[in-house]
Design a protein around this motif. Structure first.
Motif, PDB file in Angstrom:
ATOM      1  N   CYS A 123     -55.830 -35.358  -5.019  1.00  0.00           N
ATOM      2  CA  CYS A 123     -56.871 -36.448  -3.982  1.00  0.00           C
ATOM      3  C   CYS A 123     -57.190 -37.273  -5.158  1.00  0.00           C
ATOM      4  N   THR A 124     -57.547 -37.129  -6.323  1.00  0.00           N
ATOM      5  CA  THR A 124     -58.148 -38.054  -7.239  1.00  0.00           C
ATOM      6  C   THR A 124     -56.948 -38.590  -7.853  1.00  0.00           C
ATOM      7  N   ASN A 125     -56.059 -38.415  -7.891  1.00  0.00           N
ATOM      8  CA  ASN A 125     -54.846 -38.786  -8.448  1.00  0.00           C
ATOM      9  C   ASN A 125     -54.804 -40.451  -8.378  1.00  0.00           C
TER      10      ASN A 125
ATOM     11  N   ASN B 178     -57.704 -30.823 -13.612  1.00  0.00           N
ATOM     12  CA  ASN B 178     -57.265 -29.606 -14.353  1.00  0.00           C
ATOM     13  C   ASN B 178     -56.134 -30.082 -15.170  1.00  0.00           C
ATOM     14  N   HIS B 179     -56.049 -29.873 -16.428  1.00  0.00           N
ATOM     15  CA  HIS B 179     -55.219 -30.534 -17.197  1.00  0.00           C
ATOM     16  C   HIS B 179     -53.853 -30.137 -16.949  1.00  0.00           C
ATOM     17  N   ASN B 180     -53.651 -28.986 -16.497  1.00  0.00           N
ATOM     18  CA  ASN B 180     -52.106 -28.139 -15.996  1.00  0.00           C
ATOM     19  C   ASN B 180     -51.844 -28.788 -14.964  1.00  0.00           C
TER      20      ASN B 180
ATOM     21  N   GLY C 184     -50.362 -24.281  -8.957  1.00  0.00           N
ATOM     22  CA  GLY C 184     -51.810 -23.267  -8.762  1.00  0.00           C
ATOM     23  C   GLY C 184     -52.739 -24.013  -9.598  1.00  0.00           C
ATOM     24  N   ASN C 185     -52.687 -25.431  -9.898  1.00  0.00           N
ATOM     25  CA  ASN C 185     -53.785 -26.031 -10.665  1.00  0.00           C
ATOM     26  C   ASN C 185     -54.180 -27.322 -10.147  1.00  0.00           C
ATOM     27  N   ASP C 186     -53.997 -27.313  -8.713  1.00  0.00           N
ATOM     28  CA  ASP C 186     -54.363 -28.466  -7.887  1.00  0.00           C
ATOM     29  C   ASP C 186     -55.766 -28.592  -7.472  1.00  0.00           C
ATOM     30  N   ILE C 187     -56.693 -28.870  -8.641  1.00  0.00           N
ATOM     31  CA  ILE C 187     -58.168 -28.797  -8.681  1.00  0.00           C
ATOM     32  C   ILE C 187     -58.603 -30.028  -9.424  1.00  0.00           C
ATOM     33  N   ALA C 188     -59.670 -30.572  -8.933  1.00  0.00           N
ATOM     34  CA  ALA C 188     -60.550 -31.516  -9.712  1.00  0.00           C
ATOM     35  C   ALA C 188     -62.030 -31.478  -9.415  1.00  0.00           C
ATOM     36  N   LEU C 189     -62.835 -31.892 -10.405  1.00  0.00           N
ATOM     37  CA  LEU C 189     -64.270 -32.124 -10.270  1.00  0.00           C
ATOM     38  C   LEU C 189     -64.517 -33.387 -10.277  1.00  0.00           C
ATOM     39  N   ILE C 190     -65.591 -33.581  -9.484  1.00  0.00           N
ATOM     40  CA  ILE C 190     -66.357 -35.156  -9.321  1.00  0.00           C
ATOM     41  C   ILE C 190     -67.751 -34.926  -9.881  1.00  0.00           C
ATOM     42  N   ARG C 191     -68.136 -35.642 -10.628  1.00  0.00           N
ATOM     43  CA  ARG C 191     -69.383 -35.617 -11.104  1.00  0.00           C
ATOM     44  C   ARG C 191     -70.249 -36.624 -10.313  1.00  0.00           C
TER      45      ARG C 191
END
Length: 266
Positions: free
Chosen positions: A80-82, A113-115, A121-128
């Motif tokens: 989503c963030t990409n 996630n840098h992986n 299995g690493n399709d995840i991101a944080l939004i500050r």
């Protein structure tokens, strides 16, 4: 008997080769399903106060979901963030764009996630985010504790909530929720080939599934209300195909989330 076993294995191999996985946000916008969680039910106001809508800018813009996990953090999918330049976060909305309030945040506050995407299995991101106060319409969802990090949750029931775009993407949609049963990775692998522990799959029998616009949204346990999945992919032949849908398994990301946001439960 050996002939039948070999035939069954061959059919499984063909199935694994032909069924593709796609991110829900990348599916065509279908007028029949209106691009939202399909065969679910309308959410009551305040049912999922941790769910946020995410309107991303960049390359035409797109819509995703996310989960509030702390006063200054939202969790979503890396896909989503990409390539996004910024995001508008819609807090406390039942109608998709009729939020209690919004924040617009630049890509400098995205942490992927840098992986991803090199390791499944690493399709995840944080939004500050700016600090938000919690109340009954805007609140966090708790993560699993580190004591539960090896729990695969096979056969547990969970709920996914979110919005999807209509064909034109111009009209607000009411939040939809769907109850889904988690299945084992070995069962999921029968359809898609090997799925690592970082993937959590759910059954979509009866055509109940996440769909376009639900990428990055939450999967939350009925029992205990913990966030266990981030919407990642569905079967390439459609949300209503009855094939398993995949989420990033949150228990596999607890170290990464803690190291990047400080959010953890022991």
């Amino acid at each position: 008997m050996k002939v039948f076993v070999v035939l069954a294995l061959a059919l499984a191999a063909v199935s694994a080769e032909t069924v593709q996985q796609v991110h829900p946000k990348d599916l065509p916008r279908d007028t029949k399903i209106n691009g939202r969680i399909v065969n679910g039910y309308p959410a009551t106001e305040g049912k999922a106060p941790y769910t946020v809508g995410l309107g991303f800018s960049g390359n035409g813009g797109w819509w995703c979901g996310g989960s509030i996990i702390a006063n200054t953090w939202v969790l979503t999918a890396a896909h989503c963030t990409n390539a996004a330049s910024q995001v508008t976060v819609y807090y406390g909305a039942t109608w998709r764009t009729n939020a209690q309030f919004t924040h617009t945040i630049g890509s400098g506050d995205f942490i992927q996630n840098h992986n991803w995407p090199n390791e499944n299995g690493n399709d995840i991101a944080l939004i500050r985010t700016p600090h938000v106060d919690f109340w009954h319409l805007v609140n966090k969802v708790e993560l699993p504790s580190f004591n539960d990090r090896y729990n695969m949750y096979d056969n547990w029931w969970a709920v996914a909530c979110g919005w999807g775009l209509t064909t034109a993407g111009s009209q607000p949609d009411w939040m939809e929720c769907v109850d889904l049963q988690i299945i084992s990775n070995s069962e999921c692998s029968n359809t898609y080939g090997y799925q690592p522990d970082g993937i959590l799959c759910v059954s979509t029998s009866g055509g109940k599934s996440t769909c376009s616009g639900d990428s990055g949204g939450p999967l939350v346990l009925h029992d205990g209300g913990r966030l266990v999945g981030v919407t990642s992919w569905v079967a390439g032949n459609g949300c209503t195909a009855g094939l398993p849908s995949g989420f990033t398994r949150v228990t596999n990301q607890l170290d990464w989330i803690r190291d990047n946001s400080g959010v953890a439960y022991y």
